[in-house]
Enzyme design. Structure first.
Site, PDB file in Angstrom:
ATOM      1  N   ARG A 249      -2.527   2.114  -4.786  1.00  0.00           N
ATOM      2  CA  ARG A 249      -2.969   3.327  -5.465  1.00  0.00           C
ATOM      3  C   ARG A 249      -2.483   3.276  -6.913  1.00  0.00           C
ATOM      4  NH1 ARG A 249      -1.321   5.232  -0.353  1.00  0.00           N
ATOM      5  NH2 ARG A 249      -3.047   6.149   0.840  1.00  0.00           N
ATOM      6  N   LYS A 276       2.481   8.681   0.089  1.00  0.00           N
ATOM      7  CA  LYS A 276       1.652   9.738   0.651  1.00  0.00           C
ATOM      8  C   LYS A 276       1.885   9.870   2.151  1.00  0.00           C
ATOM      9  CE  LYS A 276      -3.229  11.135   0.776  1.00  0.00           C
ATOM     10  NZ  LYS A 276      -4.604  10.734   0.373  1.00  0.00           N
ATOM     11  N   HIS A 339      -8.710   3.540  -8.365  1.00  0.00           N
ATOM     12  CA  HIS A 339      -8.724   3.768  -6.923  1.00  0.00           C
ATOM     13  C   HIS A 339      -9.893   3.030  -6.273  1.00  0.00           C
ATOM     14  CE1 HIS A 339      -6.828   6.327  -3.785  1.00  0.00           C
ATOM     15  NE2 HIS A 339      -7.937   6.031  -3.141  1.00  0.00           N
ATOM     16  N   ARG A 342      -9.426  -0.373  -4.585  1.00  0.00           N
ATOM     17  CA  ARG A 342      -8.987  -0.432  -3.190  1.00  0.00           C
ATOM     18  C   ARG A 342     -10.197  -0.564  -2.257  1.00  0.00           C
ATOM     19  NH1 ARG A 342      -4.087   1.612  -1.742  1.00  0.00           N
ATOM     20  NH2 ARG A 342      -4.874   3.150  -0.237  1.00  0.00           N
ATOM     21  N   HIS A 365      -2.649   2.551   5.036  1.00  0.00           N
ATOM     22  CA  HIS A 365      -3.365   3.401   5.978  1.00  0.00           C
ATOM     23  C   HIS A 365      -2.778   3.131   7.360  1.00  0.00           C
ATOM     24  CE1 HIS A 365      -7.168   3.447   3.223  1.00  0.00           C
ATOM     25  NE2 HIS A 365      -6.174   4.176   2.756  1.00  0.00           N
ATOM     26  N   TYR A 374       4.271  -1.652  12.022  1.00  0.00           N
ATOM     27  CA  TYR A 374       4.345  -1.567  10.565  1.00  0.00           C
ATOM     28  C   TYR A 374       5.764  -1.230  10.116  1.00  0.00           C
ATOM     29  CZ  TYR A 374       3.691   0.240   5.866  1.00  0.00           C
ATOM     30  OH  TYR A 374       3.798   0.468   4.532  1.00  0.00           O
TER      31      TYR A 374
END
Length: 417
Positions: A249, A276, A339, A342, A365, A374
């Protein structure tokens, strides 16, 4: 309407709204419960209560600004005030008068900010909130006592932002202002919330398309033109390339800090508070990215940030429009955005057959089923291989990729040594 024309009391709503200001502030007896209606020379109106303190001295107490505080609300506030005075023998207004400067919006904001910090609000959000207040709120109403701030003051701030097309900032600031005043009321520093009506006059943000992005056959010209660009500074172009090469981002790149990079392990670790997703994010560094950062060091290593500005606390890092402007200056306005890169990454690696989970994790994500994996960073190695492939592929198509090279790249997809 002049106050000499008042014929009956309690004052009707039509009278309250119509009363005209004079050269000096004046108070009109509302007609019950010791309540007065004050009108300032600038037209601001507010409710006051005339009462005797524990020493028998007459004093004034604020009951709220008009029209955000109606006559009914003012009567209730007066009743609550007198009840509290009788129960405790002291008035919160007396305390506020002794420290008049403590209930300006500037002071109240600092208290609200400290509370949000203790509540664990993300550092990035806190910085964004402080910046928004510093730029858009404090210049006009920061030094005003919170009870002197009117609905019109708040509406003017919102309207200015919406007229400029910055709807996202307007929406966030409306929420922050509302919560700041709610905090002030709960803390006994204010009697009304002039920001609570902003939603009723806000303009709906126009529908916008998804972030513009490029497909593979459009990339060669774009990459070549960006490399040859003479319109943007070295630091701006470096930020643009980092966004492209890492598929991060733009905000993550703009706020990147030198301490986040480990060149021995070839990783860039972004703390959970800046993300985020509120989860730590690790980005593998490719050869291209490391080379870019090494070249940047002589220019910005004096700062904690890779992309600092000269504006200090007000705007410590590169603005959010800078990277998109770099693309616009080379002819890609409304065709490619930071953006959007991406989307370009996701589309390209998916079409070439790369593991979907790896690309999703690279984009931060996180979906159910791979979250625990992750967290343990078990996908870092395959993501590092995928990102090096992606960076090399971008370089190859910029220079003019051959069919033989395409086959070599194709054979490397999902191959983990």
């Amino acid at each position: 309407m002049k106050r000499s024309e008042i014929k009956r009391r309690p004052l009707a709503d039509t009278v309250l709204a119509a009363l005209e200001p004079e050269k000096k502030e004046y108070r009109e007896n509302y007609g019950m419960d010791g309540i007065y209606f004050a009108v300032k020379p600038n037209g601001h109106k507010r409710w006051n209560l005339r009462y005797k303190d524990s020493d028998g001295k007459w004093r004034w107490a604020g009951l709220g600004a008009y029209p955000s505080t109606s006559a009914k609300m003012a009567r209730q506030n007066a009743q609550d005030f007198i009840t509290k005075l009788q129960e405790t023998g002291s008035s919160p207004v007396d305390t506020k008068k002794e420290s008049k400067q403590d209930n300006t919006l500037l002071a109240v904001f600092e208290l609200f900010y400290d509370k949000k910090k203790l509540d664990g609000v993300a550092a990035k959000t806190l910085k964004e909130m402080r910046s928004a207040f510093t730029i858009h709120v404090f210049p006009s109403i920061g030094k005003k006592p919170v009870d002197d701030i009117t609905i019109q003051d708040c509406v003017a701030i919102q309207k200015k932002l919406q007229d400029a097309g910055t709807f996202s900032t307007a929406d966030k600031l409306r929420s922050w202002l509302n919560r700041t005043f709610r905090y002030a009321i709960a803390a006994g520093l204010a009697n009304n919330n002039p920001a609570s009506y902003l939603i009723d006059v806000s303009v709906k943000k126009p529908k916008v398309q998804n972030f513009p992005y490029l497909l593979e056959d459009e990339l060669p010209d774009f990459l070549k033109t960006l490399h040859e660009s003479k319109y943007s500074t070295f630091t701006t172009l470096t930020a643009a390339w980092l966004v492209i090469y890492t598929a991060s981002r733009p905000g993550m790149v703009r706020w990147a800090e030198w301490d986040e990079f480990n060149f021995e392990e070839k990783t860039w670790t972004i703390s959970a508070e800046k993300m985020k997703t509120r989860k730590e994010h690790i980005i593998p560094l490719t050869k291209q990215v490391i080379e870019l950062i090494e070249k940047l060091k002589p220019y910005t290593s004096y700062s904690k940030y890779l992309f600092p500005t000269e504006y200090g606390v007000r705007q410590p890092v590169m603005s959010d429009a800078t990277i998109n402007k770099a693309f616009s200056l080379i002819g890609y306005k409304r065709k490619m955005t930071g953006h959007g890169s991406r989307h370009t990454f996701k589309t390209l690696v998916t079409e070439h057959g790369w593991n979907r989970d790896w690309s999703e994790l690279q984009l931060a994500h996180i979906k159910k089923g791979i979250e625990e994996v992750y967290n343990k960073a078990q996908y870092l190695k395959p993501r590092a291989i995928m990102m090096q492939w992606y960076n090399d592929y971008l370089d190859a198509i910029e220079k003019g990729i051959t069919e033989d090279q395409k086959k070599v790249f194709s054979n490397k997809v999902n191959m983990i040594d």
